[in-house]
Structure formats: C-alpha cells, structure tokens
Design a protein around this motif. Sequence first.
Motif, PDB file in Angstrom:
ATOM      1  N   GLY A  84       0.788  -1.226   0.000  1.00 51.79           N
ATOM      2  CA  GLY A  84       0.000   0.000   0.000  1.00 51.79           C
ATOM      3  C   GLY A  84       0.820   1.275   0.000  1.00 51.79           C
TER       4      GLY A  84
ATOM      5  N   GLY B 119       0.416   4.068  -2.781  1.00 51.68           N
ATOM      6  CA  GLY B 119      -0.032   5.420  -2.453  1.00 51.68           C
ATOM      7  C   GLY B 119       0.931   6.483  -2.949  1.00 51.68           C
TER       8      GLY B 119
ATOM      9  N   ALA C  99      -3.486   2.498   0.746  1.00 52.32           N
ATOM     10  CA  ALA C  99      -2.907   3.306  -0.332  1.00 52.32           C
ATOM     11  C   ALA C  99      -3.596   4.662  -0.437  1.00 52.32           C
ATOM     12  CB  ALA C  99      -3.010   2.548  -1.659  1.00 52.32           C
TER      13      ALA C  99
END
Length: 218
Positions: free
Chosen positions: A32, A36, A106
């Motif tokens: 994640g 992100g 994320a």
Amino acid sequence: MTWDEMTPLLWESTWQTAQMVAWSTLFTVLIGLPLGVALVVTDRDGLFPSWTLNRVLGLVVNIGRSLPFIVLMIAVIPLTRMIVGTTIGTVASVVPLTLGAAPFFARLVETALREVGRDKVQAAQAMGAGGSTIVGKVLLPEAMAGLVAGLTVTVVALISYSAMAGAIGGGGLGDLAIRYGYQRFETTLMVVTVVVLIVIVQLVQTLGDTVARRLARH
C-alpha cells in the motif's frame, strides 16, 4: 462452559488474531505504501506525471476498495490456495486480509502525502533534489504523522476483517465467536470475545494516536 475451559480457547484465538493482523499489516504496508506514493507522484502535478499510469493505479485501488471483504475472501480462494496451499487457517487468511487492506491504506497514504506543503517540494527541487530524493527525504518524513494515523486506521480495519475471516475457517477470535458463541449458544464466551476485540482495538488506537501526535510535534 467454565472459565477454565474458555481461557485456553481465548488465548489461542487471540494469538491467531494477532498473527493474522501482524502479517497482514506488514504486507499491507509493503504494497500500500508504494502504491499510495505512486498515486501522488504520477498525478498531473506530481513529480513524475503520467495520466495513463495514474488512472490505471486509481482504478485498481478503487476496485479493491469497492469489494465487500466477505466477497473478496471468497473471490480470491483460488489465489489463496495457489500462494499458501490451503484456504483455511491463519496463514490463508493473510492473503485476503492483505488484498482488502492494501488499497484502503494506499488511499490514506495518498491523502497524507497530499497534505505536505507544495512549497517544501518546490524548495527541494530548487536545491537540485531529484524525484526519488524528494519522496524519501521530503514527502515521506513530512507526512509521517499522517501515515501513522492512516496505518492505525488500517490496523483497526484489519482487526475487524480478521474477525470476519472466521466465517470461512480463518481462525482467530471471529472463528471462536462463530463456532462456540453462536453455533453452541455460549453467550458468555461470545460476550468475552467481543470485549477482547474492543480492548485490542482501543490499545491499537491509543498507541497509534500517541505516536502520531508526537510525530506531529516534531
């Protein structure tokens, strides 16, 4: 069921839940966090703008977030079997838990990074810092308090997901509540299981809030 009978079951189930959440948190961060960051840096005003890549990543994240967890667990059964060789138990639960939490985390990472002042990024660029340097030494450090807060929310969600994993033999406190509390009508055990889950969530939330506040001060 007596307390002497319940105690070993509670300890074992709590340990299984802790294992599920710990491993899922690790893999969620590993997947994640880069996801992100990629959503931010590939945006129109990002460090490495790419409309196509940003839209593809956004679509993947949105699909992952839109699926109810109980549906996701069933849908990824073939993938779970391929990765860990089984579809039941604590280890098997880590796969759907990670796939369910990574897109969620994320988006929280993306939100935290967008809160970093653009002037700080521009100042780093003016000093000749490259994109990877800005990400590693400006964006992530400056957003650390928000990242910890987002991780705390994600861990709490994973605890909730892990309880649902018990519905398909995932083990942990959810499995204990279903097999004994619901199917065998052990109301006391059900109540105790709920209390244990509440205590765990409160401990995680308190720890996360404390760390986030201290990081925010610095």
